[in-house]
Motif scaffolding. Structure first.
Motif, PDB file in Angstrom:
ATOM      1  N   VAL A 205       0.833  -1.207   0.000  1.00 42.74           N
ATOM      2  CA  VAL A 205       0.000   0.000   0.000  1.00 42.74           C
ATOM      3  C   VAL A 205       0.867   1.255   0.000  1.00 42.74           C
ATOM      4  O   VAL A 205       0.613   2.211  -0.748  1.00 42.74           O
ATOM      5  N   LEU A 206       1.894   1.259   0.842  1.00 42.03           N
ATOM      6  CA  LEU A 206       2.785   2.424   0.907  1.00 42.03           C
ATOM      7  C   LEU A 206       3.482   2.662  -0.431  1.00 42.03           C
ATOM      8  O   LEU A 206       3.573   3.807  -0.904  1.00 42.03           O
ATOM      9  N   GLY A 207       3.989   1.595  -1.049  1.00 42.65           N
ATOM     10  CA  GLY A 207       4.685   1.734  -2.326  1.00 42.65           C
ATOM     11  C   GLY A 207       3.781   2.258  -3.419  1.00 42.65           C
ATOM     12  O   GLY A 207       4.143   3.173  -4.176  1.00 42.65           O
ATOM     13  N   ILE A 208       2.557   1.692  -3.505  1.00 42.04           N
ATOM     14  CA  ILE A 208       1.605   2.138  -4.530  1.00 42.04           C
ATOM     15  C   ILE A 208       1.175   3.579  -4.271  1.00 42.04           C
ATOM     16  O   ILE A 208       1.119   4.403  -5.198  1.00 42.04           O
ATOM     17  N   ALA A 209       0.892   3.892  -3.012  1.00 48.04           N
ATOM     18  CA  ALA A 209       0.440   5.247  -2.672  1.00 48.04           C
ATOM     19  C   ALA A 209       1.519   6.283  -2.953  1.00 48.04           C
ATOM     20  O   ALA A 209       1.249   7.356  -3.523  1.00 48.04           O
ATOM     21  N   ALA A 210       2.768   5.989  -2.561  1.00 46.43           N
ATOM     22  CA  ALA A 210       3.864   6.937  -2.782  1.00 46.43           C
ATOM     23  C   ALA A 210       4.121   7.139  -4.268  1.00 46.43           C
ATOM     24  O   ALA A 210       4.324   8.267  -4.743  1.00 46.43           O
ATOM     25  N   GLY A 211       4.104   6.041  -5.038  1.00 44.03           N
ATOM     26  CA  GLY A 211       4.304   6.158  -6.480  1.00 44.03           C
ATOM     27  C   GLY A 211       3.191   6.944  -7.146  1.00 44.03           C
ATOM     28  O   GLY A 211       3.443   7.788  -8.013  1.00 44.03           O
ATOM     29  N   LEU A 213       1.288   9.176  -5.742  1.00 44.89           N
ATOM     30  CA  LEU A 213       1.408  10.571  -5.312  1.00 44.89           C
ATOM     31  C   LEU A 213       2.429  11.316  -6.166  1.00 44.89           C
ATOM     32  O   LEU A 213       2.190  12.448  -6.606  1.00 44.89           O
ATOM     33  N   VAL A 214       3.566  10.681  -6.403  1.00 38.25           N
ATOM     34  CA  VAL A 214       4.596  11.295  -7.251  1.00 38.25           C
ATOM     35  C   VAL A 214       4.054  11.522  -8.659  1.00 38.25           C
ATOM     36  O   VAL A 214       4.220  12.603  -9.242  1.00 38.25           O
ATOM     37  N   ALA A 215       3.405  10.489  -9.225  1.00 32.03           N
ATOM     38  CA  ALA A 215       2.874  10.609 -10.588  1.00 32.03           C
ATOM     39  C   ALA A 215       1.849  11.737 -10.676  1.00 32.03           C
ATOM     40  O   ALA A 215       1.862  12.536 -11.631  1.00 32.03           O
ATOM     41  N   TRP A 216       0.976  11.826  -9.692  1.00 32.79           N
ATOM     42  CA  TRP A 216      -0.048  12.870  -9.700  1.00 32.79           C
ATOM     43  C   TRP A 216       0.568  14.265  -9.556  1.00 32.79           C
ATOM     44  O   TRP A 216       0.249  15.181 -10.309  1.00 32.79           O
ATOM     45  N   ALA A 217       1.476  14.424  -8.598  1.00 37.37           N
ATOM     46  CA  ALA A 217       2.065  15.734  -8.330  1.00 37.37           C
ATOM     47  C   ALA A 217       2.954  16.204  -9.472  1.00 37.37           C
ATOM     48  O   ALA A 217       2.903  17.370  -9.875  1.00 37.37           O
ATOM     49  N   PHE A 218       3.760  15.304 -10.038  1.00 45.06           N
ATOM     50  CA  PHE A 218       4.682  15.692 -11.096  1.00 45.06           C
ATOM     51  C   PHE A 218       3.953  15.983 -12.402  1.00 45.06           C
ATOM     52  O   PHE A 218       4.344  16.883 -13.143  1.00 45.06           O
ATOM     53  N   SER A 219       2.912  15.212 -12.707  1.00 45.85           N
ATOM     54  CA  SER A 219       2.212  15.394 -13.981  1.00 45.85           C
ATOM     55  C   SER A 219       1.322  16.629 -13.988  1.00 45.85           C
ATOM     56  O   SER A 219       0.993  17.155 -15.051  1.00 45.85           O
ATOM     57  N   ARG A 220       0.940  17.103 -12.813  1.00 44.43           N
ATOM     58  CA  ARG A 220       0.045  18.266 -12.732  1.00 44.43           C
ATOM     59  C   ARG A 220       0.757  19.543 -12.286  1.00 44.43           C
ATOM     60  O   ARG A 220       0.116  20.527 -11.938  1.00 44.43           O
ATOM     61  N   GLY A 221       2.082  19.491 -12.279  1.00 36.32           N
ATOM     62  CA  GLY A 221       2.840  20.684 -11.968  1.00 36.32           C
ATOM     63  C   GLY A 221       2.770  21.117 -10.519  1.00 36.32           C
ATOM     64  O   GLY A 221       2.979  22.298 -10.208  1.00 36.32           O
ATOM     65  N   LYS A 222       2.481  20.187  -9.609  1.00 34.96           N
ATOM     66  CA  LYS A 222       2.421  20.523  -8.190  1.00 34.96           C
ATOM     67  C   LYS A 222       3.808  20.665  -7.571  1.00 34.96           C
ATOM     68  O   LYS A 222       3.958  21.168  -6.456  1.00 34.96           O
ATOM     69  N   VAL A 223       4.818  20.181  -8.289  1.00 36.19           N
ATOM     70  CA  VAL A 223       6.207  20.283  -7.817  1.00 36.19           C
ATOM     71  C   VAL A 223       7.018  20.954  -8.919  1.00 36.19           C
ATOM     72  O   VAL A 223       6.980  20.507 -10.075  1.00 36.19           O
ATOM     73  N   PRO A 224       7.748  22.029  -8.622  1.00 40.53           N
ATOM     74  CA  PRO A 224       8.559  22.684  -9.661  1.00 40.53           C
ATOM     75  C   PRO A 224       9.666  21.750 -10.151  1.00 40.53           C
ATOM     76  O   PRO A 224      10.116  20.852  -9.430  1.00 40.53           O
ATOM     77  N   GLU A 225      10.112  21.987 -11.373  1.00 36.31           N
ATOM     78  CA  GLU A 225      11.075  21.090 -12.011  1.00 36.31           C
ATOM     79  C   GLU A 225      12.349  20.919 -11.185  1.00 36.31           C
ATOM     80  O   GLU A 225      12.867  19.813 -11.037  1.00 36.31           O
TER      81      GLU A 225
END
Length: 618
Positions: A205-211, A213-225
């Protein structure tokens, strides 16, 4: 102060610097000597550690060195998970599933039997260590694959098995350790089983959730480059630490799953992330091997008997081959590929680092021979690394499962110039491929029997269908300077900037249209643009490959061909090497030069020997 040495040893800063110098230095030396890097790293660590006593990790770095290794292993496995894109499975999917679902439990059983009957360990220690032996070592497999240049499917089989089975090996040892606790302590079976199940589910669960989260945040510009890599590191460490708190060593599973989720999320910046992680992993692998080798307790090796050597022989010649051949039985994988995978099973960092933790746990539980886990793990890793490090490439060549006997050339862009070059290389038995997304540009190449790829060389389809391990050099030669620069820049990290070329750019009178000279690849020929090169072909220029030696020297060759443009030379093994001038060509036996020659300058060497069709002089 924090940097003071302890008991005559190195101070922590000097110790870390030494680890870096030895690790990266061993990698570089291995590249120069064409040797397995892991072997040199183990040798370097043993020399500065047990042999000379210059460096002792426990003494010079202190209690942090074991947590450092654990964190490094977690990052290494996460980076391994980033390489596991399900699209890349394609031809190897069935084999990988068999090696995981059948191979892991079968390998655990056979390894346990070998440990008990060959090494003479108790059933408790054998079961725990047998679980760890499922691990085949991604830290070792990756450098070996880079050196051996296997064809696509066996390479994918070995890589996926190593990375996916790594966390499962640790979990198998955890399961066996829980049984030992039940037998040797008052802990109940139900409590131990519940703890194990909860830990595995939490890790997944932790691995899937963390991955996710990264995919969602990076693809939607929630984290600067500029913050993506730091955020990724922090999340990996957090995922690993939280999972380990719930169940010991389950963090390895969590970070591997996290990496796999990100790898299959189609992130726009994924290539840059993976490239940075690969660089970090190279440093970490180097450091961990040096630390483990330098920290070896030589006195513990004295506790091993002749049965340890017998155990290594049984593992290499019996356990590994049986595990793989039985797992892959009934699949459509060719026999030679099955044999290669069956005879390749090096162990690495994860086995040594995790074995130390379970050795302490076994001894705490009252299992007397638990102290043999550390030395036996080191001997197994050292033996398999040396054996497979030196045998993988020759065995692969013997079985015919290398990408190509000679590394070839990719020509991007179909034209008269690239087709003429490809014909000459093909007749010299050098693999060559012409790629273009315009089918008409490939017509002449197809008519000449040249291998072609219709599509963008940077596309996912090219990555999935082309075996890039078969090629060493890339030449971007389309009529679009910007695209040539893009191809060179994208492929340079994989092929090496010294092996990536492009035709010279058309210099515009308007500075706004000129690309910076610092980006892209090297010029394939000085000031030779796409149009100039093709005009030379139309004027009668041809490519020639000519033998050079004592009878016909480079000086004589140049005298016969004063206007020829030298492009490179072929060594005795037929491997092509680009050069900038005549001085770069060695005079050894079997040397042949590749050049573009104007009409009428075939040279006396070609005339004397009658020449050969295809502009390849005898």
């Amino acid at each position: 102060m924090a940097t003071e040495s302890v008991s005559g040893g190195l101070d922590p800063i000097s110790a870390v610097a030494l680890v870096g110098v030895l690790g990266v230095g061993a990698q570089w030396l291995a590249w120069r000597l064409r040797m397995p890097a892991i072997v040199l790293m183990l040798v370097a660590g043993v020399i500065v550690g047990p042999v000379l006593g210059i460096f002792d990790p426990a003494r010079d770095i202190g209690p942090f060195y074991k947590p450092m290794i654990s964190i490094a292993v977690a990052i290494i496995l996460f980076e391994g998970g980033l390489t596991l894109n399900f699209h890349s499975l394609r031809d190897a999917a069935t084999g990988v599933k068999r090696l995981v679902y059948v191979g892991a439990p079968l390998g655990w059983l056979l390894s346990t039997l070998a440990l008990h009957y060959a090494a003479g360990l108790s059933w408790e220690t054998s079961a725990v260590f047998g679980g760890l032996m499922i691990v085949t070592g991604p830290t070792v497999i990756a450098p070996l694959l880079r050196t051996a240049r296997l064809s696509k499917r066996p390479s994918a089989l070995l890589q996926w098995e190593a990375i996916v089975n790594d966390p499962f090996g640790a979990l198998a040892a955890v399961l066996a350790m829980q049984v030992v606790y039940v037998v040797h302590t008052s802990e109940g079976v139900a409590a131990a089983a519940t703890h194990l199940v909860i830990g595995i589910i939490a890790a997944l669960v932790l691995g899937i959730a963390a991955g996710a989260l990264v995919a969602w945040a990076f693809s939607r510009g929630k984290v600067p480059e500029y913050m993506k890599v730091p955020v990724l590191f922090v999340l990996v460490l957090g995922c690993f630490a939280i999972s380990n708190k719930i169940l010991h060593e389950s963090g390895l599973l969590a970070v591997t799953v996290m990496g796999m989720v990100i790898a299959n999320a189609d992130l726009p910046s994924f290539a840059e992330l993976r490239r940075f992680k690969e660089h970090a992993t190279l440093l970490l692998v180097s450091g961990v091997f040096i630390l483990l080798a330098a920290g070896l307790d030589v006195s513990a090796l004295g506790n091993l008997s002749w049965r340890a050597a017998f155990f290594i022989i049984v593992v290499v010649l019996l356990v590994r081959p049986l595990t793989v051949l039985l797992s892959l039985m009934g699949t459509d994988i060719p026999k030679n590929e099955k044999i290669l995978v069956a005879t390749t099973g090096p162990r690495g960092v994860v086995l040594i680092s995790v074995a130390g933790l379970f050795a302490s746990a076994l001894m705490d539980a009252g299992v007397e021979d638990g102290n043999l886990l550390n030395p036996l793990a080191f001997v197994l890793v050292a033996a398999t690394v040396v054996i497979h490090g030196f045998t993988l490439a020759p065995v692969a060549r013997y079985l015919g499962v290398t990408a190509a006997r000679r590394p070839g050339v990719i020509l991007v862009g179909g034209s008269d110039w690239t087709t003429s070059l490809a014909e000459t290389l093909k007749k010299a038995e050098i693999p060559v491929l012409i790629a273009d997304d315009n089918r008409a540009h490939l017509r002449k190449a197809r008519d000449a029997g040249i291998e072609t790829f219709y599509g963008d060389i940077l596309s996912e389809e090219a990555e999935l269908t082309l075996d890039m391990n078969a090629y060493k050099i890339v030449v971007a030669a389309t009529d679009n300077d910007a695209y040539n620069t893009l191809v060179a820049g994208e492929m340079a990290p994989e092929f090496g900037r010294e092996h990536v070329f492009q035709v010279a750019r058309d210099v515009s009178d308007t500075r706004r249209k000129n690309l910076p000279p610092t980006i892209g690849g090297q010029e394939v020929m000085p000031d030779a643009t796409y149009s100039k090169l093709n005009k030379l072909i139309w004027k009668g220029w041809t490519f020639r490959i000519t033998n050079i030696g004592e009878e016909y020297t480079m000086e004589a060759w140049r005298q016969d061909r004063p206007d020829a443009v030298l492009m490179g030379y072929l060594d005795e093994d037929g491997e092509i090497h680009p050069v900038e001038d005549d001085d770069g060509v060695p005079s050894g036996k079997g040397t042949r030069v590749l050049a573009m020659v104007p009409e009428g300058q075939g040279g006396r060497n070609g005339a004397k020997n009658g020449g050969q069709p295809g502009n390849v002089d005898a």
